[in-house]
Enzyme design. Structure first.
Site, PDB file in Angstrom:
ATOM      1  N   GLU A 211       0.848  -1.204   0.000  1.00 31.03           N
ATOM      2  CA  GLU A 211       0.000   0.000   0.000  1.00 31.03           C
ATOM      3  C   GLU A 211       0.879   1.248   0.000  1.00 31.03           C
ATOM      4  OE1 GLU A 211      -3.272  -0.315   2.831  1.00 31.03           O
ATOM      5  OE2 GLU A 211      -4.114  -1.969   1.675  1.00 31.03           O
ATOM      6  N   GLU A 340      -4.544  -8.787  -0.907  1.00 30.99           N
ATOM      7  CA  GLU A 340      -5.371  -8.623   0.305  1.00 30.99           C
ATOM      8  C   GLU A 340      -6.821  -8.502  -0.150  1.00 30.99           C
ATOM      9  OE1 GLU A 340      -4.292  -5.621   3.183  1.00 30.99           O
ATOM     10  OE2 GLU A 340      -2.153  -6.035   2.904  1.00 30.99           O
TER      11      GLU A 340
HETATM   12  O1  AHR Z   1      -5.140  -6.421   6.563  1.00 31.84           O
HETATM   13  C1  AHR Z   1      -5.109  -5.331   7.433  1.00 31.84           C
HETATM   14  C2  AHR Z   1      -4.509  -4.094   6.782  1.00 31.84           C
HETATM   15  O2  AHR Z   1      -5.327  -3.672   5.732  1.00 31.84           O
HETATM   16  C3  AHR Z   1      -3.170  -4.287   6.132  1.00 31.84           C
HETATM   17  O3  AHR Z   1      -2.111  -4.164   7.015  1.00 31.84           O
HETATM   18  C4  AHR Z   1      -3.125  -3.200   5.124  1.00 31.84           C
HETATM   19  O4  AHR Z   1      -2.308  -3.505   4.017  1.00 31.84           O
HETATM   20  C5  AHR Z   1      -4.582  -2.997   4.750  1.00 31.84           C
HETATM   21  O5  AHR Z   1      -4.921  -1.669   4.716  1.00 31.84           O
END
Ligand code: AHR
Length: 548
Positions: A211, A340
């Site tokens: 991110e 993710e």
């Molecule tokens: O998965 C939790 C958080 O969500 C992670 O650390 C981040 O990459 C995302 O914003």
């Protein structure tokens, strides 16, 4: 007929060899186009993610060698057993946002001598109120060697995320050296040997930050393109072709963030298009939630449909980013990852140090099935996808509190869908009446305003040899879909059915009731090129069909 009776009857009829065709009128259509392969479903599309956040690593994965909880060198044994059951292909670590605060050097060498560091997530409202513990002040007991051991025990590949925000390319090179330099070759290979592995780990997958538009450095896409080039030029390879992954967009339903994908790639190839040879993939993140992030167990029927339609947004996100990537990568060298994803709720916590942790329900199982089906349907575009996260966090497969451990309905979907791993994804056409619902239009509105509609049946298909696997989701809370299934280009000889559902759409598993939502398996009496099948309400169904 009540939902529970319907489910029981469906399986009973199948078991009796009568097939589930009921007296009801057909209200669904499924066509499997056996001659229209899409691509191979990489097992990595069913990957996992573990971060040093809340109780994912400490208490979730790592219980310590001296624990009374059964463990394998400190790693929770039951978790390893379940991961082996899933044929878990890959695990991402150490973050997440944590990755861009992590110095891998803190987690190598003798455990007793490792430094204690403030965890990235310590300043969240929730954790700052938690008592002092490894979730707040990380003792680094779980470092690279422990993670590699976890992967080896599970039979999974490691996927490491490098720190771009607060470490240098030199540090990244050194981490690669620690992991991959040949036995006896470098000082760091010696450290690795002292940590338990003389042989290199041969880590292939490396994320270049996480991110990077936010917690990973707050970069503009053009700035991150410079960082990506800096971090990936002349990384030591030790005879491997490393799979270097660029940090992509954080997509949401109302903002797909295609501008990040375009801005990054334009600036990357602007200097020299050959840089694409070292970009294995671009990772996207997408979390779905209902308006204002609702409760994980208390929701209305409208919120059920809202969540499922938000999960379905993944389909258009994959297409939008893939199309944008094609403008800069004409030869399609670069794959898309979704490293993710999951359903994110408000946080009723299991304990003070459990961050973003709640009990998933049948609704989350359908979110998971919808998402894995989406990945299958885009198998030719995707290289890897990682559920966030494995244990005690967001779209969790497991809950673990001390010696108590339970598999959530999400685990059972992964277990059902493992039959797709390595199969050839086939074109699948589904048709069923749409479901209208109402969703308020604030935090993360679904496209199209407050009045919404969700499809009535969707899924994916894959083929390995003569074994056809169909997975289908019927989202309707009360109505079965009595469906004509056509196999275009093949004929069924026999089959088996697995159904995950429950009489109550809020059903879930917890420590005291671990088997409320578990799959039911039975023979399926199906044959020929066309048959009828009833998909129970609020269900995930897998049909495994032996073709003639
Ligand atoms: O998965 C939790 C958080 O969500 C992670 O650390 C981040 O990459 C995302 O914003």
């Amino acid at each position: 007929m009540k939902r529970r009776d319907f489910l029981t009857t469906t399986l009973a009829l199948a078991a009796a060899g009568l097939g589930p065709r009921s007296a009801r009128a057909t209200n669904g259509l499924v066509e499997v186009l056996l001659d229209e392969p899409i691509g191979t479903i990489a097992p990595e599309l069913q990957g996992h993610f573990t971060e040093h956040i809340g109780e994912v690593i400490y208490n979730g994965v790592w219980v310590g060698e001296d624990s009374k909880i059964p463990n394998l060198g400190g790693i929770r044994k039951v978790l390893v057993d379940r991961m082996r059951q899933l044929r878990a292909p890959v695990i991402r670590w150490p973050g997440g946002c944590f990755a861009d605060s992590y110095n891998w050097r803190d987690g190598v060498g003798p455990r007793a001598q490792r430094p204690v560091r403030t965890n990235f997530w310590d300043n969240t409202t929730q954790l700052c109120k938690a008592p002092v513990g490894p979730q707040k002040y990380d003792p680094n007991t779980f470092g690279t060697a422990e993670f590699m051991r976890f992967c080896q025990l599970c039979g999974a590949q490691p996927y490491l995320a490098a720190n771009v925000r607060s470490l240098s390319p030199r540090d990244f090179d050194a981490w690669v050296e620690y992991c991959n330099s040949p036995a006896g070759s470098t000082t760091l290979a010696g450290t690795r040997a002292s940590d338990g592995s003389r042989d290199p780990y041969n880590v292939l997958y490396w994320g270049i930050g996480n991110e990077s538009w936010g917690c990973g450095g707050d970069f503009r896409p053009e700035e991150y393109a410079v960082e990506f080039r800096r971090f990936t030029s002349w990384v030591p390879e030790y005879g491997l072709k490393l799979r270097l992954i660029g940090s992509g967009p954080g997509a949401s339903a109302n903002d797909p963030q295609v501008s990040w994908t375009r801005g990054f790639l334009e600036n990357l190839v602007g200097k020299d298009p050959r840089v694409l040879d070292r970009l294995y993939g671009l990772s996207m993140h997408y979390y779905c939630w209902t308006t204002g992030k609702g409760d994980s167990l208390e929701y209305s029927v409208d919120e059920w449909y809202q969540m499922l339609s938000q999960a379905d947004v993944m389909d258009s996100l994959v297409i939008q980013h893939w199309l944008a990537m094609g403008d800069y990568d004409r030869e399609r060298k670069v794959k898309l990852l979704v490293d993710e994803w999951g359903a994110w709720h408000r946080t009723p916590i299991l304990g003070p140090a459990y961050l973003f942790s709640y009990i998933p329900s049948l609704r989350d199982a359908l979110v998971t099935a919808i998402t894995l089906d989406t990945f299958n349907r885009h198998a030719e575009k995707l290289a890897m996808c990682n559920d966030a996260q494995l244990v005690n966090n967001i779209n969790t497969l497991f809950l673990a509190v001390e010696d108590r451990f339970v598999a959530t309905p999400i685990f059972h979907v992964f277990d059902m869908y493992k039959s797709h791993q390595g199969g050839r994804s086939l074109r699948l056409v589904c048709d069923a009446p749409q479901i209208a619902f109402t969703a308020s239009n604030d935090a993360q509105p679904a496209p199209g305003g407050a009045g919404k509609a969700l499809w009535g049946l969707a899924g994916s298909a894959s083929l390995q040899g003569k074994k056809l696997v169909l997975t289908l989701v019927n989202p309707h809370v009360t109505e079965a879909r009595v469906t004509d299934v056509s196999l275009r280009g093949g004929e069924a000889k026999s089959g088996q059915v697995t159904v995950l559902s429950a009489p109550d759409i809020h059903a879930h598993n917890d420590f005291d009731h671990p088997d409320v939502v578990v799959p039911k398996v039975g023979p399926a009496s199906i044959s020929g090129p066309r048959f009828s099948w009833a998909f129970p309400p609020a269900s995930v169904t897998k049909l495994e069909i032996d073709l003639v």
